[in-house]
Scaffold this active site. Structure first.
Site, PDB file in Angstrom:
ATOM      1  N   ASP A   7       0.738   3.777  -3.184  1.00  0.00           N
ATOM      2  CA  ASP A   7       0.310   5.172  -3.026  1.00  0.00           C
ATOM      3  C   ASP A   7       1.219   6.094  -3.827  1.00  0.00           C
ATOM      4  OD1 ASP A   7      -1.089   7.419  -1.729  1.00  0.00           O
ATOM      5  OD2 ASP A   7       0.801   7.690  -0.666  1.00  0.00           O
ATOM      6  N   GLU A  41       0.840  -1.205   0.000  1.00  0.00           N
ATOM      7  CA  GLU A  41       0.000   0.000   0.000  1.00  0.00           C
ATOM      8  C   GLU A  41       0.873   1.252   0.000  1.00  0.00           C
ATOM      9  OE1 GLU A  41      -2.684   2.599   3.083  1.00  0.00           O
ATOM     10  OE2 GLU A  41      -2.108   0.550   3.620  1.00  0.00           O
ATOM     11  N   GLU A  60      -4.521   0.572  -3.551  1.00  0.00           N
ATOM     12  CA  GLU A  60      -3.136   1.031  -3.623  1.00  0.00           C
ATOM     13  C   GLU A  60      -2.163  -0.137  -3.542  1.00  0.00           C
ATOM     14  OE1 GLU A  60      -3.733   5.499  -1.714  1.00  0.00           O
ATOM     15  OE2 GLU A  60      -3.066   3.857  -0.422  1.00  0.00           O
ATOM     16  N   ASP A  99      -7.210   1.084   0.611  1.00  0.00           N
ATOM     17  CA  ASP A  99      -5.861   0.600   0.885  1.00  0.00           C
ATOM     18  C   ASP A  99      -5.498  -0.566  -0.033  1.00  0.00           C
ATOM     19  OD1 ASP A  99      -5.704   2.472   2.890  1.00  0.00           O
ATOM     20  OD2 ASP A  99      -6.067   1.060   4.524  1.00  0.00           O
TER      21      ASP A  99
END
Length: 258
Positions: free
Chosen positions: A71, A67, A143, A140
């Site tokens: 991101d 994650e 990502e 989450d």
């Protein structure tokens, strides 16, 4: 009645066990790979991207590290797409669009379009609590999937995934700004800055017509100051002054600088 009462705990236990079993079984991810448009060379990466921290009793790594990576890959991919799609836009408009596209709500929408919830590996409590539809968890996981594709296939594969998932949203008008303080907060979050704060610098004028001086502050950037007939309006004015200085706010209708 006594017999019914004696069976009820066993029935509840059976329901919990069946729900937990759904989180423990490795899902058939072929359909998910088809939806994503990426076939993983390393299936373990995909499994990790789908594993919530609540499933750690399975001795499986959770998606947290992926994650974190995803991101950053998402932000770069969206910035790259915006830069190409809007060659005439100024930095401020691109930043607003970027913040809108990488926010958690948007990631959750994309995760839902991928049906990620049904493939998640979750702990017992989260399964029973409806975590497969939890927007924070889905965001989450979205990502994490992007991070996993980046490791498995490189930047171009990850960028292609982002374009498939977020491309339609790229073409939509950026959300209208509700007010200057909200706009400044969203911009700061999108750029990785701390949340803006406001401090009263002074007050002048008679009691029946006071004038407040307020500074809008973001750590690492120069303050912006403004006056207003109330503290609330002075804060809005300071936020607007901050946005104007950064080239993020003007008096033209939405979309004029695109």
């Amino acid at each position: 009645m006594a017999l019914h009462g004696s069976l009820e705990p066993d029935l509840q236990h059976h329901q919990v066990s069946k729900a937990a079993e759904g989180g423990r079984k490795a899902p058939d991810t072929a359909r998910l790979e088809a939806t994503l448009g990426h076939r993983f060379n390393d299936k373990a990466l995909l499994a990790t991207a789908l594993t919530h921290m609540s499933a750690e009793e399975l001795r499986l790594a959770s998606y947290q590290r992926l994650e974190f990576l995803g991101d950053r890959v998402l932000g770069l991919s969206i910035a790259d797409m915006l830069f190409r799609r809007y060659p005439q836009s100024e930095e401020g408009d691109l930043s607003r669009r970027l913040a809108d596209l990488v926010r958690k709500e948007t990631c959750a929408e994309v995760a839902q379009s991928w049906n990620l919830g049904q493939f998640m590996r979750l702990g017992d409590g989260e399964i029973l609590g409806g975590a497969r539809k939890n927007k924070a968890i889905l965001a989450d996981a979205c990502e994490a999937i992007i991070g996993a594709v980046f490791i498995d296939g490189g930047y171009e594969a990850a960028r292609a995934l982002v374009e498939r998932g977020f491309g339609e949203r790229l073409m939509k008008p950026v959300r209208p700004l509700r007010d200057a303080k909200t706009a400044l907060q969203e911009w700061a979050q999108g750029k990785g800055y701390p949340t803006p704060t406001y401090s009263e610098l002074g007050r002048s004028g008679p009691d029946h017509a006071p004038v407040f001086m307020v500074a809008a502050k973001i750590t690492g950037l120069e303050d912006a100051e403004a006056r207003g007939p109330s503290k609330r309006l002075a804060e809005q004015a300071a936020a607007e002054a901050f946005l104007k200085r950064e080239g993020l706010w003007n008096d033209k209708p939405e979309g004029d600088n695109v």
